[in-house]
Write a protein that holds these residues in place. Structure first.
Motif, PDB file in Angstrom:
ATOM      1  N   VAL A   7      46.961  41.356  39.344  1.00 25.29           N
ATOM      2  CA  VAL A   7      46.168  40.985  40.551  1.00 25.29           C
ATOM      3  C   VAL A   7      47.237  40.267  41.619  1.00 25.29           C
ATOM      4  O   VAL A   7      47.872  39.281  41.386  1.00 25.29           O
ATOM      5  CB  VAL A   7      44.849  40.020  40.570  1.00 25.29           C
ATOM      6  N   GLN A 109      37.864  39.631  32.608  1.00 25.87           N
ATOM      7  CA  GLN A 109      36.650  40.028  33.461  1.00 25.87           C
ATOM      8  C   GLN A 109      36.318  38.678  34.031  1.00 25.87           C
ATOM      9  O   GLN A 109      36.071  38.733  35.326  1.00 25.87           O
ATOM     10  CB  GLN A 109      35.732  40.948  32.963  1.00 25.87           C
ATOM     11  N   LEU A 112      38.029  37.160  37.230  1.00 20.34           N
ATOM     12  CA  LEU A 112      38.323  38.145  38.171  1.00 20.34           C
ATOM     13  C   LEU A 112      37.804  37.689  39.708  1.00 20.34           C
ATOM     14  O   LEU A 112      38.076  37.596  40.866  1.00 20.34           O
ATOM     15  CB  LEU A 112      38.045  39.637  38.075  1.00 20.34           C
ATOM     16  N   GLU A 113      36.215  37.066  39.430  1.00 19.36           N
ATOM     17  CA  GLU A 113      35.439  36.779  40.403  1.00 19.36           C
ATOM     18  C   GLU A 113      36.006  35.258  41.169  1.00 19.36           C
ATOM     19  O   GLU A 113      36.496  35.313  42.496  1.00 19.36           O
ATOM     20  CB  GLU A 113      34.100  36.447  40.359  1.00 19.36           C
ATOM     21  N   PHE A 116      39.043  36.302  43.484  1.00 18.52           N
ATOM     22  CA  PHE A 116      38.812  36.713  44.796  1.00 18.52           C
ATOM     23  C   PHE A 116      38.427  35.627  45.655  1.00 18.52           C
ATOM     24  O   PHE A 116      38.552  35.508  46.865  1.00 18.52           O
ATOM     25  CB  PHE A 116      37.573  37.776  44.642  1.00 18.52           C
ATOM     26  N   TRP A 208      35.383  42.712  42.370  1.00 16.09           N
ATOM     27  CA  TRP A 208      36.037  42.147  41.133  1.00 16.09           C
ATOM     28  C   TRP A 208      35.024  42.941  40.008  1.00 16.09           C
ATOM     29  O   TRP A 208      35.672  42.656  38.993  1.00 16.09           O
ATOM     30  CB  TRP A 208      35.773  40.665  41.152  1.00 16.09           C
TER      31      TRP A 208
END
Length: 255
Positions: A7, A109, A112-113, A116, A208
């Motif tokens: 990312v 996973q 990921l949020e 962001f 995300w």
């Protein structure tokens, strides 16, 4: 749904990161996310000292010339390296400071949020002129064009224009006006105005949570809609050219 291979976060700003006030804004964004606070910092990419916000600020104050580089790292998951380019010689006459954060390995996973959110905090704190958060997959030719958007080259942005739209993109006031605010607000993806007068674009409501195919398809649609505005740069290997209507971001330092 496969996790991305990396990312990238990029933020270009007219807020001076040669000044303590700008560095405070930068560190505030990192310190806001407990799961993403740096573990190390240094004056270059190989220099690794235990992260201490006060030590970073003390070091910045000690640079009498105001010219320096700064790296931030996190050595535990989710690992990243962050690089700040605020050397006066490299800025002039480009007029921007640049921040890049790279998460180089597959990210769980659940992380990921927060990644962001870090991008959102950096974009807001530094009132970005062009910023993005972009998960990247390594799927050969299938993902090459999609992924290239996240590889913003510091030296080229002002010369040629932005490379495209990412999973989440921020256009500052200058870029929003170049594209046209009516055009941006009419896109068939989530958009919204920012507190500093720009426009935020998400390819999907929760990028995300989205996989490669969903993001790639929406990216292609948005790029097709915005392409005729003539703002995006043309990047084909070493063959680069500015968009037909590209105008560099003003060099005046933001307050």
């Amino acid at each position: 749904m496969s996790e991305p291979n990396a990312v990238h976060i990029y933020v270009g700003t007219r807020i001076s990161l040669l000044r303590e006030a700008g560095i405070r804004r930068l560190l505030d964004a990192f310190d806001r996310e407990p799961a993403l606070v740096p573990t190390h910092w240094g004056n270059d990419e190989s220099d690794r000292r235990d992260y201490d916000r006060h030590h970073v600020l003390d070091r910045v104050r000690a640079f009498s010339s105001g010219d320096y580089v700064l790296s931030l790292r996190r050595s535990k998951p989710p690992r990243y390296s962050a690089y700040l380019n605020a050397l006066r010689a490299r800025r002039h006459p480009k007029g921007l400071c640049h921040v890049r954060v790279t998460f180089p390995a597959k990210i769980a996973q659940r992380h990921l949020e927060p990644v962001f959110r870090l991008g959102e905090a950096l974009a807001a704190n530094l009132e970005t002129e062009y910023g993005l958060v972009h998960p990247i997959w390594q799927l050969g030719e299938a993902s090459q064009r999609y992924s290239e958007t996240g590889l913003v080259r510091f030296a080229d942005l002002q010369d040629y224009g932005p490379p495209g739209v990412a999973a989440r993109t921020w256009f500052g006031p200058h870029l929003a006006d170049l594209f046209g605010r009516d055009l941006l607000s009419g896109l068939d993806v989530p958009t919204g105005e920012t507190a500093w007068g720009g426009v935020a674009i998400s390819l999907v409501e929760e990028p995300w949570s989205a996989g490669f195919e969903a993001l790639r398809a929406r990216q292609e649609a948005v790029m097709a809609a915005l392409g005729p505005a003539g703002v995006f740069g043309r990047y084909e290997g070493f063959d680069m050219a500015p968009g037909d209507r590209w105008v560099p971001i003003p060099e005046t330092e933001a307050s």
